[in-house]
Design a protein around this motif. Structure first.
Motif, PDB file in Angstrom:
ATOM      1  N   LEU A   1      54.699  45.876  50.788  1.00 27.01           N
ATOM      2  CA  LEU A   1      53.673  44.880  50.997  1.00 27.01           C
ATOM      3  C   LEU A   1      54.191  43.616  50.628  1.00 27.01           C
ATOM      4  CD1 LEU A   1      50.806  44.789  51.678  1.00 27.01           C
ATOM      5  CD2 LEU A   1      50.081  44.725  49.389  1.00 27.01           C
ATOM      6  N   LYS A   2      54.264  42.728  51.410  1.00 24.00           N
ATOM      7  CA  LYS A   2      54.502  41.186  51.105  1.00 24.00           C
ATOM      8  C   LYS A   2      53.662  40.596  50.408  1.00 24.00           C
ATOM      9  CE  LYS A   2      57.118  40.520  55.712  1.00 24.00           C
ATOM     10  NZ  LYS A   2      57.294  39.874  56.864  1.00 24.00           N
ATOM     11  N   SER A   3      53.796  39.611  49.965  1.00 26.47           N
ATOM     12  CA  SER A   3      52.845  38.564  49.081  1.00 26.47           C
ATOM     13  C   SER A   3      51.575  38.700  49.690  1.00 26.47           C
ATOM     14  CB  SER A   3      53.225  37.320  48.697  1.00 26.47           C
ATOM     15  OG  SER A   3      52.587  36.592  47.940  1.00 26.47           O
ATOM     16  N   GLU A   4      50.318  38.679  49.106  1.00 23.59           N
ATOM     17  CA  GLU A   4      48.993  38.772  49.910  1.00 23.59           C
ATOM     18  C   GLU A   4      48.143  37.671  48.954  1.00 23.59           C
ATOM     19  OE1 GLU A   4      47.889  39.686  52.695  1.00 23.59           O
ATOM     20  OE2 GLU A   4      49.715  40.686  53.377  1.00 23.59           O
ATOM     21  N   GLY A   5      48.621  36.908  48.480  1.00 19.32           N
ATOM     22  CA  GLY A   5      47.673  36.132  47.587  1.00 19.32           C
ATOM     23  C   GLY A   5      47.977  36.116  46.212  1.00 19.32           C
ATOM     24  N   GLU A   6      47.287  35.368  45.313  1.00 18.65           N
ATOM     25  CA  GLU A   6      47.465  35.293  43.779  1.00 18.65           C
ATOM     26  C   GLU A   6      46.909  36.362  43.182  1.00 18.65           C
ATOM     27  OE1 GLU A   6      46.038  32.522  40.191  1.00 18.65           O
ATOM     28  OE2 GLU A   6      46.424  31.509  41.940  1.00 18.65           O
ATOM     29  N   PRO A   7      47.534  37.265  42.370  1.00 14.49           N
ATOM     30  CA  PRO A   7      47.010  38.231  41.571  1.00 14.49           C
ATOM     31  C   PRO A   7      45.933  37.647  40.522  1.00 14.49           C
ATOM     32  CG  PRO A   7      49.409  38.569  41.654  1.00 14.49           C
ATOM     33  CD  PRO A   7      48.982  37.210  42.239  1.00 14.49           C
ATOM     34  N   ILE A   8      44.752  38.308  40.565  1.00 15.40           N
ATOM     35  CA  ILE A   8      43.852  37.729  39.701  1.00 15.40           C
ATOM     36  C   ILE A   8      43.448  39.277  38.761  1.00 15.40           C
ATOM     37  CG2 ILE A   8      41.225  37.217  39.106  1.00 15.40           C
ATOM     38  CD1 ILE A   8      41.502  35.319  41.460  1.00 15.40           C
ATOM     39  N   MET A   9      43.545  39.054  37.646  1.00 18.57           N
ATOM     40  CA  MET A   9      43.118  40.184  36.534  1.00 18.57           C
ATOM     41  C   MET A   9      41.893  39.876  36.174  1.00 18.57           C
ATOM     42  SD  MET A   9      46.367  39.800  37.099  1.00 18.57           S
ATOM     43  CE  MET A   9      47.128  38.473  36.171  1.00 18.57           C
ATOM     44  N   PHE A  10      40.811  40.753  36.243  1.00 12.40           N
ATOM     45  CA  PHE A  10      39.526  40.501  35.877  1.00 12.40           C
ATOM     46  C   PHE A  10      38.795  41.874  35.423  1.00 12.40           C
ATOM     47  CE2 PHE A  10      35.279  38.921  36.421  1.00 12.40           C
ATOM     48  CZ  PHE A  10      35.434  37.599  35.654  1.00 12.40           C
ATOM     49  N   GLY A  11      38.374  41.873  34.261  1.00 10.43           N
ATOM     50  CA  GLY A  11      37.587  43.189  33.940  1.00 10.43           C
ATOM     51  C   GLY A  11      38.208  44.462  34.078  1.00 10.43           C
ATOM     52  N   GLY A  12      39.506  44.309  33.864  1.00 13.79           N
ATOM     53  CA  GLY A  12      40.535  45.578  33.833  1.00 13.79           C
ATOM     54  C   GLY A  12      40.788  46.018  35.304  1.00 13.79           C
ATOM     55  N   ASN A  13      40.618  45.039  36.364  1.00 16.42           N
ATOM     56  CA  ASN A  13      40.846  45.354  37.591  1.00 16.42           C
ATOM     57  C   ASN A  13      41.831  44.189  38.297  1.00 16.42           C
ATOM     58  OD1 ASN A  13      39.115  47.459  37.997  1.00 16.42           O
ATOM     59  ND2 ASN A  13      37.477  46.144  38.349  1.00 16.42           N
ATOM     60  N   VAL A  14      42.496  44.441  39.378  1.00 15.34           N
ATOM     61  CA  VAL A  14      43.368  43.589  39.738  1.00 15.34           C
ATOM     62  C   VAL A  14      42.955  43.308  41.052  1.00 15.34           C
ATOM     63  CG1 VAL A  14      45.659  43.205  40.603  1.00 15.34           C
ATOM     64  CG2 VAL A  14      45.248  44.833  38.405  1.00 15.34           C
ATOM     65  N   TYR A  15      43.101  42.106  41.545  1.00 11.42           N
ATOM     66  CA  TYR A  15      42.529  41.464  42.748  1.00 11.42           C
ATOM     67  C   TYR A  15      43.750  40.564  43.372  1.00 11.42           C
ATOM     68  CZ  TYR A  15      37.885  42.761  41.659  1.00 11.42           C
ATOM     69  OH  TYR A  15      36.821  43.601  41.078  1.00 11.42           O
ATOM     70  N   LEU A  16      43.900  40.514  44.752  1.00 11.47           N
ATOM     71  CA  LEU A  16      44.902  39.461  45.334  1.00 11.47           C
ATOM     72  C   LEU A  16      43.975  38.391  45.940  1.00 11.47           C
ATOM     73  CD1 LEU A  16      47.590  41.789  46.934  1.00 11.47           C
ATOM     74  CD2 LEU A  16      47.513  40.651  44.645  1.00 11.47           C
ATOM     75  N   SER A  17      43.718  37.177  45.431  1.00 13.68           N
ATOM     76  CA  SER A  17      42.815  36.461  45.933  1.00 13.68           C
ATOM     77  C   SER A  17      43.661  34.946  46.887  1.00 13.68           C
ATOM     78  CB  SER A  17      42.070  35.643  44.619  1.00 13.68           C
ATOM     79  OG  SER A  17      41.397  34.736  45.121  1.00 13.68           O
ATOM     80  N   PRO A  18      42.703  34.939  47.732  1.00 13.78           N
ATOM     81  CA  PRO A  18      43.241  33.618  48.622  1.00 13.78           C
ATOM     82  C   PRO A  18      43.212  32.302  47.797  1.00 13.78           C
ATOM     83  CG  PRO A  18      41.118  34.213  49.587  1.00 13.78           C
ATOM     84  CD  PRO A  18      41.552  35.154  48.419  1.00 13.78           C
ATOM     85  N   LEU A  19      42.304  32.451  46.626  1.00 14.11           N
ATOM     86  CA  LEU A  19      42.238  30.954  45.740  1.00 14.11           C
ATOM     87  C   LEU A  19      42.629  31.523  44.355  1.00 14.11           C
ATOM     88  CD1 LEU A  19      38.615  30.671  46.765  1.00 14.11           C
ATOM     89  CD2 LEU A  19      40.509  28.966  47.628  1.00 14.11           C
ATOM     90  N   THR A  20      42.619  30.221  43.558  1.00 17.39           N
ATOM     91  CA  THR A  20      42.984  30.499  42.131  1.00 17.39           C
ATOM     92  C   THR A  20      42.022  30.729  41.360  1.00 17.39           C
ATOM     93  OG1 THR A  20      43.006  28.153  41.663  1.00 17.39           O
ATOM     94  CG2 THR A  20      45.083  28.854  42.508  1.00 17.39           C
ATOM     95  N   LYS A  21      42.147  31.402  40.178  1.00 18.71           N
ATOM     96  CA  LYS A  21      40.826  31.823  39.278  1.00 18.71           C
ATOM     97  C   LYS A  21      40.273  30.276  39.007  1.00 18.71           C
ATOM     98  CE  LYS A  21      40.188  34.901  35.792  1.00 18.71           C
ATOM     99  NZ  LYS A  21      40.948  36.071  34.677  1.00 18.71           N
ATOM    100  N   ASP A  22      40.882  29.330  38.873  1.00 21.00           N
ATOM    101  CA  ASP A  22      40.127  28.032  38.438  1.00 21.00           C
ATOM    102  C   ASP A  22      39.184  27.641  39.464  1.00 21.00           C
ATOM    103  OD1 ASP A  22      41.708  27.826  36.023  1.00 21.00           O
ATOM    104  OD2 ASP A  22      43.127  26.396  37.169  1.00 21.00           O
ATOM    105  N   ARG A  23      39.778  27.748  40.829  1.00 24.20           N
ATOM    106  CA  ARG A  23      38.878  27.418  41.894  1.00 24.20           C
ATOM    107  C   ARG A  23      37.379  28.167  41.708  1.00 24.20           C
ATOM    108  NH1 ARG A  23      37.454  23.396  45.185  1.00 24.20           N
ATOM    109  NH2 ARG A  23      39.761  23.513  46.109  1.00 24.20           N
TER     110      ARG A  23
END
Length: 511
Positions: free
Chosen positions: A382-404
């Motif tokens: 898998l190529k890079s698919e967004g920014e990894p966001i770690m939240f509540g024990g889960n991992v997401y790849l997000s098109p936005l940053t957590k700050d947004r």
């Protein structure tokens, strides 16, 4: 007539339609039209037309939409569970087509649940750009999130917010906005008799107030040169031509783009405003603005094969080049406390017993990211698919940053890829649903015809020989396997010693 229509509704429609009224009334005894839409995130159109297991014919206003026979149950086929098509009323496919989405766009679906139009948008984006999909009802966002996951959408964020709060966080950020507005629902009376019974409770006046506020927020969210599509499933001119005339009177920087003639859709009816008693003074619109609403579109059940809809395409007249290239960050002064961020559905938070230690500790962000990276390196291509966001024990790849997303009620901050349990990474079902077979180290294709695929979808353990596990050279068959149906991803399995442990989620299973 099977549907009992409100007398006040019939009196008004007879007055407005005139000579067309008998044909309109007859449509309530005519057959209903059902449809499906190919999911281009998982299958191309030529493949779909070749593989679709039931008769279809094209819908004029949607290139990926097809009529199906009334009474057919397309949800009772493995291809539906593999996310190859979405079941959707044909007229409901028109608003997204009118939005003119291109790959790379930043799109907001403001009133999105249950998610049919969001999946249509995602298919047009083809994994590029950003899709923010929102609904104000927390309960309805459950279906919205599930549809985003089932149809393999990687670049979507799911919110449960009010339009005005989104506008504060994303001022002039989107270049395409869809408003499938809450309305009195008159266009759905043929399809849903309960809507006719509830009509008086969903007053036109109440809907007008909501629609006005939503349009106001949308203007603040749209970038210069962008497009808003406003749609309803009602006939009331107050909620349609009246709403749009008032909007462009308040916002002269917008103009109405005509609906393509080849779609066979009727024009707007500005003359109905005065006939329905909607005065220019009451709605605060100009005569010129009212006249311009003839460029809107109306889908009539007695003129097209579908239910009642209204569509208006609103183009901002500014230069798109004026829009700054916005990164995903916001100034520190505008950031809100992360504690306001609602954790995604399904997350279990650590709870501290009175005078005791936590029931379980959350893994650190470093541990989460390390576990995800290790799993991806060992099981995926898998190529890079967004920014990894770690939240509540889960991992997401997000098109936005957590700050947004700070301060917004976020149901899904991105593509959910998995969680860490007992120190080990467990891949999530949405990861499998969005993967292409060539992106997985191990795959298994089950046939839709011999019953094996249905057994998998029911959650059964399958006896699978090692030689059926397709894998890259040098890889062992043991481990996580991307299970496919006729070559299209459906979920995870875990293979060991000739047996495939079923990882298909209980809440998704074939019943």
């Amino acid at each position: 007539m099977a549907v009992q229509l409100p007398s006040a509704f019939l009196e008004r429609m007879e007055k407005l339609l005139g000579d067309e009224y008998p044909a309109f009334l007859d449509s309530y005894d005519a057959p209903h039209f059902a449809g499906v839409r190919a999911n281009l995130l998982k299958i191309n159109q030529a493949e779909f037309e070749q593989m679709v297991p039931f008769p279809v014919r094209p819908i004029p206003w949607c290139s990926t939409g097809y009529y199906t026979e009334e009474g057919l149950k397309p949800g009772k086929h493995p291809y539906y569970h593999a996310g190859l098509y979405y079941i959707q009323e044909p007229s409901a496919m028109a608003p997204v087509e009118a939005l003119g989405i291109q790959p790379g766009d930043r799109v907001l679906d403001l009133c999105a649940a249950p998610g049919g139009k969001s999946t249509q948008i995602a298919g047009k984006l083809q994994g590029t750009g950003i899709l923010v999909t929102n609904d104000i009802s927390a309960e309805r966002t459950k279906a919205l999130a599930k549809n985003i996951e089932l149809y393999g959408v990687r670049n979507a964020v799911v919110l449960n917010e009010t339009p005005d709060r989104i506008a504060k966080a994303f001022s002039h950020f989107f270049n395409r906005i869809l408003i499938d507005a809450p309305c009195s629902g008159e266009g759905m009376f043929r399809k849903d008799a309960d809507m006719a019974r509830q009509w008086e409770k969903h007053s036109v006046e109440k809907c007008e107030a909501m629609q006005k506020d939503i349009l106001k927020s949308a203007a603040e969210l749209l970038a210069p040169g962008g497009t808003i599509v406003y749609s309803t499933c009602t006939f009331a001119p107050e909620e349609n031509e009246g709403m749009i005339a008032a909007f462009i009177s308040r916002h002269p920087e917008f103009s109405i783009v005509p609906i393509p003639e080849e779609w066979g859709i009727s024009k707007g009816r500005p003359e109905w405003l005065k006939q329905a008693g909607v005065s220019e003074k009451d709605q605060e619109y100009t005569a010129e603005a009212a006249c311009e609403t003839s460029n809107c579109g109306r889908l009539w059940p007695h003129l097209i094969e579908g239910e009642g809809h209204f569509v208006a395409v609103l183009r901002h007249n500014g230069d798109a080049a004026e829009m700054e290239v916005m990164d995903a960050h916001i100034p520190a002064s505008e950031k809100m406390n992360i504690s306001q961020h609602r954790r995604p559905a399904g997350d279990k938070l650590s709870r501290r017993k009175k005078n005791g230690p936590p029931e379980r500790s959350e893994p650190t962000e470093q541990e989460l990211l390390g576990s995800w990276n290790s799993f991806a390196a060992s099981n995926l291509k898998l190529k890079s698919e967004g920014e990894p966001i770690m939240f509540g024990g889960n991992v997401y790849l997000s098109p936005l940053t957590k700050d947004r997303l700070n301060g917004l009620k976020t149901v899904r901050p991105g593509w959910y890829v998995g969680t860490v349990k007992n120190g080990r990474f467990t891949p999530g079902h949405p990861l499998a649903a969005a993967l292409r077979p060539e992106e997985a180290l191990r795959t298994l294709s089950l046939s839709s015809e011999d019953g094996e695929a249905v057994r998998y979808l029911k959650g059964e353990t399958l006896a699978i020989s090692a030689d059926r596990i397709q894998r890259i050279e040098g890889a062992e068959p043991k481990g996580y396997v991307l299970v496919c149906i006729d070559g299209y991803s459906a979920g995870w399995g875990k293979w060991l010693d000739g047996m495939l442990k079923n990882e298909y989620p209980a809440g998704w299973r074939w019943t």
